[in-house]
Design a protein around this motif. Structure first.
Motif, PDB file in Angstrom:
ATOM      1  N   GLN A   1      -0.391   4.525  -0.796  1.00 48.31           N
ATOM      2  CA  GLN A   1      -1.171   5.595  -0.190  1.00 48.31           C
ATOM      3  C   GLN A   1      -2.599   5.098   0.008  1.00 48.31           C
ATOM      4  OE1 GLN A   1      -0.848   8.639  -3.403  1.00 48.31           O
ATOM      5  NE2 GLN A   1      -3.082   8.560  -3.453  1.00 48.31           N
ATOM      6  N   THR A   2      -3.355   5.860   0.808  1.00 46.95           N
ATOM      7  CA  THR A   2      -4.691   5.399   1.176  1.00 46.95           C
ATOM      8  C   THR A   2      -5.824   6.261   0.634  1.00 46.95           C
ATOM      9  OG1 THR A   2      -4.523   6.618   3.278  1.00 46.95           O
ATOM     10  CG2 THR A   2      -3.869   4.285   3.279  1.00 46.95           C
ATOM     11  N   GLN A   3      -5.557   7.480   0.191  1.00 46.42           N
ATOM     12  CA  GLN A   3      -6.613   8.367  -0.307  1.00 46.42           C
ATOM     13  C   GLN A   3      -6.239   8.953  -1.654  1.00 46.42           C
ATOM     14  OE1 GLN A   3      -9.659   8.910   0.956  1.00 46.42           O
ATOM     15  NE2 GLN A   3      -9.268   7.510   2.670  1.00 46.42           N
TER      16      GLN A   3
ATOM     17  N   VAL B   1       0.857  -1.192   0.000  1.00 46.81           N
ATOM     18  CA  VAL B   1       0.000   0.000   0.000  1.00 46.81           C
ATOM     19  C   VAL B   1       0.891   1.238   0.000  1.00 46.81           C
ATOM     20  CG1 VAL B   1      -1.743   1.300   1.274  1.00 46.81           C
ATOM     21  CG2 VAL B   1      -1.874  -1.197   1.182  1.00 46.81           C
TER      22      VAL B   1
ATOM     23  N   LEU C   1      -6.810   4.682  -2.353  1.00 46.71           N
ATOM     24  CA  LEU C   1      -5.979   3.531  -2.049  1.00 46.71           C
ATOM     25  C   LEU C   1      -5.178   3.116  -3.284  1.00 46.71           C
ATOM     26  CD1 LEU C   1      -5.203   1.320   0.002  1.00 46.71           C
ATOM     27  CD2 LEU C   1      -7.154  -0.012  -0.832  1.00 46.71           C
TER      28      LEU C   1
END
Length: 220
Positions: free
Chosen positions: A87-89, A85, A91
């Motif tokens: 980044q999350t925003q 992962v 994903l």
């Protein structure tokens, strides 16, 4: 089979050999090489779990690590460009899967972890791969497809026109975009991926490495 012969080259006298291979022809190659060198050949069963995890656990047990240490190590272990992962925003996940089996495992894992997230896929494959078999494993689970190539000069990338034709033959309705530059593909993928969606980048460790460097600010 050719790859199995190449990998069998790591088997040396005095070592122990572990494998999660399940295909009989490949297992025979490993067993024969081990037999010739007097090496213990151990077949590790993953029992539906992550085969890499099962392999690491079996080797750690053979080395005498405690079950508590093994569990702690497996929980904390991270491997770059393996379902990583970034980044999350939104994903964003980078993975180096590059053959039908690995791509199938990757998509099954992603679907189980994020069952409600549409998958936007950036894909770059090497020219010597079984393109049709690879695409058949991933196209059905892809909501939007972005085809690109890697720029590594030592390995030939798959022809994008051919990739597009095969993709459309498998699923003519999947939205498809093509970029010859992987960083343009990444920029486009980030812009078109919504907060409730997932951007997956896979198909080659060369592509994963190049795109990963652009997200981490690598140099050299």
């Amino acid at each position: 089979t050719k790859i199995a012969w190449d990998k069998a080259g790591i088997i040396k006298q005095g070592c122990q050999f572990f494998t999660t291979e399940t295909r009989s022809a490949q297992i025979k190659i490993f067993k024969n090489k081990c037999l010739a060198l007097g090496v213990n050949c151990r077949l590790v069963e993953s029992q539906g779990d992550n085969p890499n995890r099962a392999l690491a656990q079996a080797i750690a047990q053979a080395l005498g690590f405690s079950e508590n240490d093994i569990s702690q190590g497996l929980r904390s272990a991270k491997l770059p460009c393996r379902a990583e992962v970034i980044q999350t925003q939104p994903l964003v996940i980078i993975d180096g899967s590059h053959n039908p089996n690995k791509l199938n495992f990757l998509f099954e894992n992603i679907k189980s972890l994020y069952p409600k997230k549409p998958i936007n896929l950036i894909l770059g494959l090497a020219a010597d791969k079984d393109l049709t078999a690879c695409l058949k494993k991933i196209i059905p689970g892809t909501d939007k497809l972005i085809l690109t190539r890697f720029l590594m000069p030592y390995r030939k990338t798959a022809n994008l026109t051919r990739l597009a034709k095969i993709s459309k033959k498998i699923n003519p309705t999947v939205p498809l975009t093509v970029f010859t530059d992987p960083w343009q593909a990444l920029d486009y993928g980030l812009r078109m991926t919504k907060k409730n969606e997932l951007l997956l980048i896979t198909g080659s460790f060369f592509l994963a490495g190049e795109v990963s460097c652009s997200t981490r600010g690598c140099s050299g």
